[in-house]
Design an enzyme around this catalytic site. Structure first.
Site, PDB file in Angstrom:
ATOM      1  N   GLU B 280       0.835  -1.200   0.000  1.00 33.48           N
ATOM      2  CA  GLU B 280       0.000   0.000   0.000  1.00 33.48           C
ATOM      3  C   GLU B 280       0.874   1.256   0.000  1.00 33.48           C
ATOM      4  O   GLU B 280       0.558   2.249  -0.659  1.00 33.48           O
ATOM      5  CB  GLU B 280      -0.931  -0.022   1.224  1.00 33.48           C
ATOM      6  N   GLU B 283       2.100   1.700  -3.428  1.00 31.90           N
ATOM      7  CA  GLU B 283       0.989   2.175  -4.265  1.00 31.90           C
ATOM      8  C   GLU B 283       0.768   3.681  -4.054  1.00 31.90           C
ATOM      9  O   GLU B 283       0.564   4.433  -5.013  1.00 31.90           O
ATOM     10  CB  GLU B 283      -0.291   1.390  -3.922  1.00 31.90           C
ATOM     11  N   CYS B 300      -8.473  -2.296   4.105  1.00 28.07           N
ATOM     12  CA  CYS B 300      -8.312  -3.479   4.965  1.00 28.07           C
ATOM     13  C   CYS B 300      -9.618  -3.986   5.538  1.00 28.07           C
ATOM     14  O   CYS B 300      -9.726  -5.129   5.958  1.00 28.07           O
ATOM     15  CB  CYS B 300      -7.430  -3.164   6.172  1.00 28.07           C
ATOM     16  N   SER B 320      -7.419   1.878  -2.252  1.00 25.13           N
ATOM     17  CA  SER B 320      -6.219   1.125  -2.579  1.00 25.13           C
ATOM     18  C   SER B 320      -6.656  -0.206  -3.176  1.00 25.13           C
ATOM     19  O   SER B 320      -7.675  -0.771  -2.779  1.00 25.13           O
ATOM     20  CB  SER B 320      -5.415   0.879  -1.303  1.00 25.13           C
ATOM     21  N   LYS B 359     -15.714 -10.052   7.746  1.00 27.22           N
ATOM     22  CA  LYS B 359     -14.667 -10.916   7.169  1.00 27.22           C
ATOM     23  C   LYS B 359     -15.263 -12.218   6.648  1.00 27.22           C
ATOM     24  O   LYS B 359     -14.730 -12.824   5.725  1.00 27.22           O
ATOM     25  CB  LYS B 359     -13.606 -11.235   8.219  1.00 27.22           C
ATOM     26  N   GLU B 362     -16.340 -11.334   3.332  1.00 28.65           N
ATOM     27  CA  GLU B 362     -15.202 -11.062   2.452  1.00 28.65           C
ATOM     28  C   GLU B 362     -14.653 -12.349   1.831  1.00 28.65           C
ATOM     29  O   GLU B 362     -14.341 -12.399   0.649  1.00 28.65           O
ATOM     30  CB  GLU B 362     -14.097 -10.350   3.241  1.00 28.65           C
ATOM     31  N   GLU B 367     -14.095 -12.974  -6.303  1.00 31.36           N
ATOM     32  CA  GLU B 367     -12.745 -12.738  -6.809  1.00 31.36           C
ATOM     33  C   GLU B 367     -11.657 -13.257  -5.863  1.00 31.36           C
ATOM     34  O   GLU B 367     -10.481 -13.251  -6.222  1.00 31.36           O
ATOM     35  CB  GLU B 367     -12.538 -11.236  -7.087  1.00 31.36           C
ATOM     36  N   CYS B 504     -10.548  -2.127  14.579  1.00 33.93           N
ATOM     37  CA  CYS B 504     -10.873  -3.562  14.694  1.00 33.93           C
ATOM     38  C   CYS B 504     -11.052  -4.029  16.136  1.00 33.93           C
ATOM     39  O   CYS B 504     -11.780  -4.984  16.387  1.00 33.93           O
ATOM     40  CB  CYS B 504      -9.779  -4.383  14.027  1.00 33.93           C
TER      41      CYS B 504
END
Lengths: 163, 579
Positions: B280, B283, B300, B320, B359, B362, B367, B504
């Site tokens: 990141e 990037e 994230c 990102s 999560k 996710e 993908e 988190c």
């Protein structure tokens, strides 16, 4: 007699344009949601799901909240109803004055249970919170007309007026 | 501020005039029971459990909303109060399922605790029980309206804290149910799946989707090589389920416990947090030097990702392209690790321990199979992990402290602070500064981006550029930043957004209760864990350096793009109707 519940249909382009007009008409007044819902129901006889999504966008009110309001008031229809909507009051004054028997008489005469439509599409039978005419309990509304001081034997005669 | 003096249960209390009776009683050391009340979030006086008797008042008053007054005389424990509270709770119980013994919230249920504290030994009323179907449509959250007491805490947190408004009370009276619009299933709502509702639900009406049985089955299968990764925030929270103070660092015991459950390798998500900083950070430097889309926003937090996909899809180019540390780990586990360990990736079951319900969603994103397999197979929340430790009969407090396994167990302090709001930003600044300037930071603690303030902004001079950064946690705060960004008023280079309040450590999968005080303690634990680490900058992680040398090549290189980067899906605010 079995139930025939109409499925909500997808709105045409012109119907959606109508929805947008209604929203535009009330958008800038304070507390626009209820007037918009009333106008939609006057137009479509019920509140189509797609129309409510457009209201959410147009008035910038969360869809969950709009549906909460629409489902809170028994006078709003969330699905297409039959030609005439019978709303039998289930509040305490009507209850103690014999609403239960009147509702049973309605169910017998129509051949449906509360919440259902007659197969011929003539009547929807529903319960309602207080309709504000406790002085003539037990009472029902058919469309916009109120019938009070009811007894079960009066039911067939009243229904006949709508046939 | 002006104060008033009132008498509560014969004690004089002086308190500011804007306080409620509940505040005053708390100050006097008197605990008034509450149910629908959630400090600063849901103060609606709806449930009537907190009623008190105020001399001269016609009726009992709800202490959570009744303002104090000078000379007021309050009784919190009179016969009328006790009888009213009991009646209220008995009525709540009259239509509540009585399957406490097999309920996921057994022994951690506020309704159960109320019934116990009020000494209720019989329910005099047998009410009709509503028969709502259980909504298991999402992989993250289970909604069981039969257990709902209609306190509206979930609705309030969803609206006021997260600004999502996915659920609301619909219908009326006995038929009222908390649900998405049209009574749709949760999967059809524009819900971030953050699980904050599961944290505030007093009962088991909203819970995490339980994956413990699936995990036990994998652990019992001799043909499977079962590996596990643990997110930064779990190590300062799972101890709470075994009597530790919130924020106690129990990393070593957690690792030991996981090994005793039968995991073949115990790894740390912190490893791929360090890797995230490398990818990141690179990037960001790329975008700054090549005129890419700025500000760049972190990616994230999967609840945050689902939120922006629903509510601000036009801002997706700001995200990102880095996968979350969990998903980077998954992709590497079934490629780099499988190759290194000589294991067929199809035999690997990859489990992650996360503070997060989103999560679980996710891992199901189509993908997320760049390894050629499902990159992560099972997500367990911190709560589920605690339950598995209990099911296994582990004496958690007396376990030794054990280290993680190599190679994904070597980590830095920069990675552990991913668990607190501002942590990703701070970790990125530590690395970006040193990589860009080639100088060593004198002070690596960027305290300006730490703490529970909703939106934090800072300017950091790096190599002649004033790098402007912003940090938001909780989606309601994220909205504030995004609205500025959409209006062209955000001139930041880099923004960190975490879905849950506090980051988190306050995630929807963390132990219950999670409140502001507990969040702060866990944050303290996170920064203490950072201080304890020998290495505190991601670019100095030797295992990450080896990974690049042996396998990935360089940050943003071909392999990185293939395995560590991703794309996003605009979803819209009305997913069901748009379909």
């Amino acid at each position: 007699m079995a139930v025939a519940t109409k499925k909500p249909s997808v709105l045409s382009k012109s119907a959606l344009a109508k929805v947008d007009q209604i929203i535009a008409r009330h958008k800038d007044q304070p507390g626009p949601l209820l007037p918009v819902l009333h106008a939609l129901q006057a137009e479509f006889k019920y509140l189509p799901e797609e129309a409510l999504v457009r209201v959410a966008i147009g008035l910038d009110i969360p869809l969950s909240k709009i549906y909460g309001v629409a489902s809170f008031y028994t006078l709003f229809n969330l699905r297409p109803k039959a030609e005439h909507v019978i709303r039998a009051c289930e509040s305490a004054p009507c209850h103690v004055r014999g609403a239960k028997e009147v509702i049973e008489a309605l169910e017998n005469a129509l051949g449906v249970k509360v919440g259902e439509d007659t197969r011929d599409g003539r009547f929807t039978l529903e319960l309602s919170s207080c309709i504000g005419v406790c002085g003539v309990a037990p009472a029902i509304m058919i469309d916009d007309e109120v019938f009070g001081n009811l007894t079960p034997d009066m039911v067939p005669g009243i229904l006949a007026r709508f046939n | 501020m002006a104060t008033v003096t009132l008498t509560i249960d014969n004690q004089k209390v002086e308190i500011e005039e804007s306080a409620t009776i509940l505040d005053a009683a708390k100050k006097a050391g008197i605990k008034i029971p509450t149910l629908c009340y959630l400090e600063d979030i849901n103060e609606i006086g709806a449930c009537r459990v907190c009623v008190v008797e105020v001399r001269g008042a016609k009726a009992l008053q709800a202490a959570c909303v009744a303002p104090v007054a000078n000379g007021m005389i309050v009784s919190t424990n009179s016969p009328a109060v006790r009888s009213s509270r009991r009646l209220t709770v008995e009525l709540l119980l009259s239509n509540h399922p009585t399957d406490c013994l097999v309920c996921p919230r057994n022994l951690n249920c506020e309704l159960q605790a109320l019934a116990e504290n009020l000494g209720i030994r019989e329910v005099r009323f047998e009410g009709a029980k509503p028969s709502w179907p259980v909504d298991e449509s999402t992989p993250s959250i289970v909604r069981n309206p039969a257990k709902c007491v209609l306190c509206r805490r979930c609705v309030a947190v969803c609206e006021k804290v997260q600004g999502v408004k996915a659920i609301a009370p619909i219908e009326r009276g006995f038929d009222t149910v908390i649900a998405p619009a049209f009574g749709h299933e949760m999967i059809d709502a524009a819900c971030a799946l953050c699980g904050q509702c599961t944290l505030v639900c007093p009962t088991a009406a909203l819970t995490e989707h339980d994956s413990t049985a699936q995990t036990w089955a994998a652990l019992a299968d001799p043909k499977k090589h079962v590996i596990v990764q643990t997110a930064p925030a779990t190590r300062v929270a799972v101890g709470e389920m075994f009597g530790y103070e919130p924020g106690t660092i129990v990393t070593g015991k957690m690792v030991a416990a996981l090994r005793r459950l039968g995991f073949d390798r115990v790894f740390d998500t912190d490893f791929t947090a360090d890797l995230t900083i490398m990818e990141e950070g690179t990037e960001l430097l790329e975008r700054v030097s090549h005129g890419g889309v700025l500000p760049m926003i972190t990616s994230c937090s999967p609840g945050w990702i689902k939120f922006i996909e629903h509510y601000y899809p036009h801002l997706l180019p700001h995200l990102s392209t880095c996968k979350s540390p969990q998903q980077m780990f998954g992709a590497l586990a079934k490629t780099y690790y499988a190759e290194k360990a000589g294991i067929n990736p199809k035999d690997i079951v990859s489990v992650s321990i996360m503070p997060c319900t989103a999560k679980k969603f996710e891992l199901t994103r189509p993908e997320m199979e760049d390894s050629g397999f499902r990159d992560v197979d099972i997500v367990l929340t911190t709560r589920e992990l605690g339950r598995m430790f209990k099911q296994a009969g582990l004496d958690f407090t007396n376990l030794p402290e054990e280290p993680y396994d190599d190679p994904f167990g070597i980590t830095t302090g920069a990675a552990v602070i991913f668990g607190a709001t501002g942590g990703v930003m701070e970790a990125a600044l530590r690395t970006a500064y040193e990589v860009k300037t080639g100088k060593t930071l004198g002070n690596i603690n960027f305290t300006g981006v730490r703490g529970l303030e909703g939106v934090k902004e800072a300017t950091v001079p790096v190599d002649g550029i004033d790098v402007k950064v912003a940090v938001a946690h909780g989606l309601g705060n994220a909205r504030k930043l995004l609205d500025k960004l959409a209006a062209g008023q955000a001139d930041h280079h880099f923004i960190e957004i975490m879905c849950c309040p506090g980051g988190c450590i306050g995630g929807g999968g963390q132990p219950i209760p999670t409140n502001t005080e507990i969040r702060q303690k866990r944050i303290n634990g996170i920064y203490a864990a950072d201080e304890r680490m020998a290495i505190r900058k991601s670019h100095e992680n030797p295992a990450v350096q080896a990974l690049y040398k042996e396998f990935l090549g360089q940050p943003l290189g071909h392999k990185s793009h293939e395995l560590l980067h991703t794309h996003y899906t605009p979803r819209g605010k009305y997913p069901k109707t748009d379909k």
